[in-house]
Design an enzyme around this catalytic site. Structure first.
Site, mmCIF file in Angstrom:
data_model
loop_
_atom_site.group_PDB
_atom_site.id
_atom_site.type_symbol
_atom_site.label_atom_id
_atom_site.label_comp_id
_atom_site.label_asym_id
_atom_site.label_seq_id
_atom_site.Cartn_x
_atom_site.Cartn_y
_atom_site.Cartn_z
ATOM 1 N N GLY A 7 -26.350 -39.475 -51.498
ATOM 2 C CA GLY A 7 -26.905 -38.639 -50.432
ATOM 3 C C GLY A 7 -27.510 -37.334 -50.904
ATOM 4 N N GLY A 11 -29.898 -32.297 -46.794
ATOM 5 C CA GLY A 11 -28.761 -31.491 -46.355
ATOM 6 C C GLY A 11 -27.820 -31.024 -47.460
ATOM 7 N N GLY A 13 -25.936 -32.678 -49.556
ATOM 8 C CA GLY A 13 -26.062 -33.369 -50.842
ATOM 9 C C GLY A 13 -27.202 -32.818 -51.678
ATOM 10 C CE1 TYR A 161 -19.493 -38.415 -39.860
ATOM 11 C CE2 TYR A 161 -18.328 -36.844 -38.469
ATOM 12 C CZ TYR A 161 -19.025 -37.133 -39.628
ATOM 13 O OH TYR A 161 -19.256 -36.149 -40.558
HETATM 14 N N1 LIG Z 1 -23.561 -31.452 -41.156
HETATM 15 C C1 LIG Z 1 -22.303 -31.222 -40.823
HETATM 16 O O1 LIG Z 1 -21.993 -30.351 -39.991
HETATM 17 C C2 LIG Z 1 -21.194 -31.997 -41.462
HETATM 18 C C3 LIG Z 1 -19.868 -31.672 -41.100
HETATM 19 C C4 LIG Z 1 -18.824 -32.365 -41.703
HETATM 20 C C5 LIG Z 1 -19.088 -33.343 -42.637
HETATM 21 N N2 LIG Z 1 -20.387 -33.661 -42.965
HETATM 22 C C6 LIG Z 1 -20.607 -34.704 -43.946
HETATM 23 O O2 LIG Z 1 -21.469 -34.227 -44.953
HETATM 24 C C7 LIG Z 1 -22.121 -35.325 -45.603
HETATM 25 C C8 LIG Z 1 -23.599 -35.017 -45.774
HETATM 26 O O3 LIG Z 1 -24.167 -34.918 -44.481
HETATM 27 P P1 LIG Z 1 -25.355 -33.900 -44.130
HETATM 28 O O4 LIG Z 1 -24.847 -33.016 -43.054
HETATM 29 O O5 LIG Z 1 -25.936 -33.317 -45.361
HETATM 30 O O6 LIG Z 1 -26.358 -34.919 -43.409
HETATM 31 P P2 LIG Z 1 -27.852 -35.410 -43.756
HETATM 32 O O7 LIG Z 1 -28.745 -34.251 -43.941
HETATM 33 O O8 LIG Z 1 -28.165 -36.382 -42.671
HETATM 34 O O9 LIG Z 1 -27.669 -36.168 -45.143
HETATM 35 C C9 LIG Z 1 -27.046 -37.419 -45.198
HETATM 36 C C10 LIG Z 1 -27.336 -38.069 -46.535
HETATM 37 O O10 LIG Z 1 -26.686 -39.366 -46.558
HETATM 38 C C11 LIG Z 1 -27.653 -40.348 -46.925
HETATM 39 N N3 LIG Z 1 -27.324 -41.648 -46.333
HETATM 40 C C12 LIG Z 1 -27.074 -41.944 -45.033
HETATM 41 N N4 LIG Z 1 -26.855 -43.268 -44.888
HETATM 42 C C13 LIG Z 1 -26.966 -43.814 -46.125
HETATM 43 C C14 LIG Z 1 -26.867 -45.128 -46.646
HETATM 44 N N5 LIG Z 1 -26.642 -46.203 -45.850
HETATM 45 N N6 LIG Z 1 -27.029 -45.329 -47.985
HETATM 46 C C15 LIG Z 1 -27.288 -44.290 -48.811
HETATM 47 N N7 LIG Z 1 -27.417 -43.017 -48.385
HETATM 48 C C16 LIG Z 1 -27.263 -42.782 -47.058
HETATM 49 C C17 LIG Z 1 -28.960 -39.806 -46.362
HETATM 50 O O11 LIG Z 1 -30.041 -40.480 -46.974
HETATM 51 P P3 LIG Z 1 -31.550 -40.418 -46.315
HETATM 52 O O12 LIG Z 1 -32.128 -39.112 -46.754
HETATM 53 O O13 LIG Z 1 -32.209 -41.607 -46.922
HETATM 54 O O14 LIG Z 1 -31.368 -40.517 -44.829
HETATM 55 C C18 LIG Z 1 -28.833 -38.334 -46.752
HETATM 56 O O15 LIG Z 1 -29.140 -38.148 -48.125
HETATM 57 C C19 LIG Z 1 -21.820 -36.549 -44.733
HETATM 58 O O16 LIG Z 1 -20.779 -37.306 -45.333
HETATM 59 C C20 LIG Z 1 -21.314 -35.946 -43.437
HETATM 60 O O17 LIG Z 1 -20.413 -36.807 -42.764
HETATM 61 C C21 LIG Z 1 -21.431 -33.009 -42.400
#
Ligand SMILES: NC(=O)c1ccc[n+]([C@@H]2O[C@H](COP(=O)([O-])OP(=O)(O)OC[C@H]3O[C@@H](n4cnc5c(N)ncnc54)[C@H](OP(=O)(O)O)[C@@H]3O)[C@@H](O)[C@H]2O)c1
Length: 278
Positions: A7, A11, A13, A161
């Site tokens: 990822g 975001g 990652g 989730y």
């Molecule tokens: N944002 C928050 O407030 C928050 C809070 C708590 C925990 N988290 C956790 O933080 C982590 C990162 O999330 P984020 O907030 O940075 O969200 P994000 O911007 O939507 O990034 C999600 C990442 O996961 C990748 N991804 C999703 N489905 C996938 C799949 N099937 N195979 C491979 N890669 C996949 C996406 O790839 P693409 O670019 O190709 O879509 C993207 O790189 C997640 O585990 C999320 O649950 C986030």
């Protein structure tokens, strides 16, 4: 440092990746979208670009997870840090091509398989880390261990989730149980409530809640801090298997600390990934 990260195209990652590349001799950039991967590479200086290998991986397609692990194994016999960061909330009940519920596969099972396949490379250094990006949402989990994938339970995006984010912590603690005595360290974390692409595809009450919360969210740069801290910092042995928030240990829910749940999830996940383990 030899780093593998899922990822890194968006975001938290992407910020974690960018902060850690300069500290790495090699980075395995595990992502499903080659165009987004190329865009991220272009943001790096030429010297750092040389360190990064893009490896296709879709956590909702376990053949690609196995191929990704094989590519890493062809390239190296050791990994210092694996960051299982990718994830999301999925509005509707869907099956992956392997027949798994999408949220379960993309947030838990894909990472479970990836980590299992990379165990020899992780154990090689005697001091490697697995970092699992979880969430405070794990506290809302309501898990039916006889129906982990909502086959007989009404699907709710948020419930699915919350459950998988609980699984991220249970998996972290299981890694300590199974491999801690061989030097492997594992940590789970909550990154904060972060303005990213997360939640953009959600619907219903969660979408409304997320929209209202947006002005109060931290940016992705801040949201990556705990992941970066865990990757960079040598932590005391007694913190192996811990859950972190704001770069500090935090006590997760009682379910997340349940050995019974931990063992059940490990056994069920092992059964489900068995066809890809050989
Ligand atoms: N944002 C928050 O407030 C928050 C809070 C708590 C925990 N988290 C956790 O933080 C982590 C990162 O999330 P984020 O907030 O940075 O969200 P994000 O911007 O939507 O990034 C999600 C990442 O996961 C990748 N991804 C999703 N489905 C996938 C799949 N099937 N195979 C491979 N890669 C996949 C996406 O790839 P693409 O670019 O190709 O879509 C993207 O790189 C997640 O585990 C999320 O649950 C986030």
């Amino acid at each position: 440092m030899r780093l593998a990260i899922t990822g890194p195209t968006s975001g938290i990652g992407a910020e974690t990746f960018r902060a850690l590349v300069p500290l790495c001799e090699k980075v395995y950039f595990l992502a499903r979208n080659p165009d987004k991967a190329a865009q991220e590479m272009e943001k790096l200086n030429p010297q750092d670009q040389q360190k990064v290998d893009f490896i296709p991986l879709d956590l909702a397609d376990l053949d690609t997870v196995k191929k990704a692990a094989q590519k890493i194994q062809e390239s190296t016999d050791k990994i210092d840090v694996l960051i299982n960061n990718a994830g999301g909330i999925f509005p509707t009940f869907e099956h992956t091509k392997d027949g798994f519920e999408l949220s379960f596969s993309a947030n838990h099972l894909g990472h479970f398989l990836l980590t299992q396949l990379l165990i020899p490379q992780l154990l090689h250094t005697g001091n490697a880390k697995v970092i699992n990006v979880s969430s405070e949402a794990h506290r809302a989990a309501k898990v039916n261990f006889d129906d982990l994938q909502f086959e007989n339970t009404k699907y709710s995006a948020f419930n699915a989730y919350a459950n998988v984010k609980l699984f991220n912590i249970l998996f972290t603690k299981s890694l300590k149980t199974h491999y801690g005595d061989q030097g492997l360290k594992s940590y789970a974390l909550h990154p904060g409530v972060v303005k990213t692409n997360f939640g953009k595809e959600a619907n219903g009450i969660f979408k409304l809640f997320w929209k209202l919360a947006t002005p109060f969210m931290i940016d992705a740069n801040q949201g990556a801090r705990t992941s970066i801290f865990l990757a960079k910092t040598q932590l005391p042995d007694n913190q192996n298997g811990y859950y972190y928030k704001n770069s500090k240990p935090s006590v997760p829910s009682s379910e997340a600390r349940s050995e019974k749940y931990r063992d059940k999830l490990w056994e069920k996940s092992m059964e489900l990934v068995a066809p890809w383990m050989g």
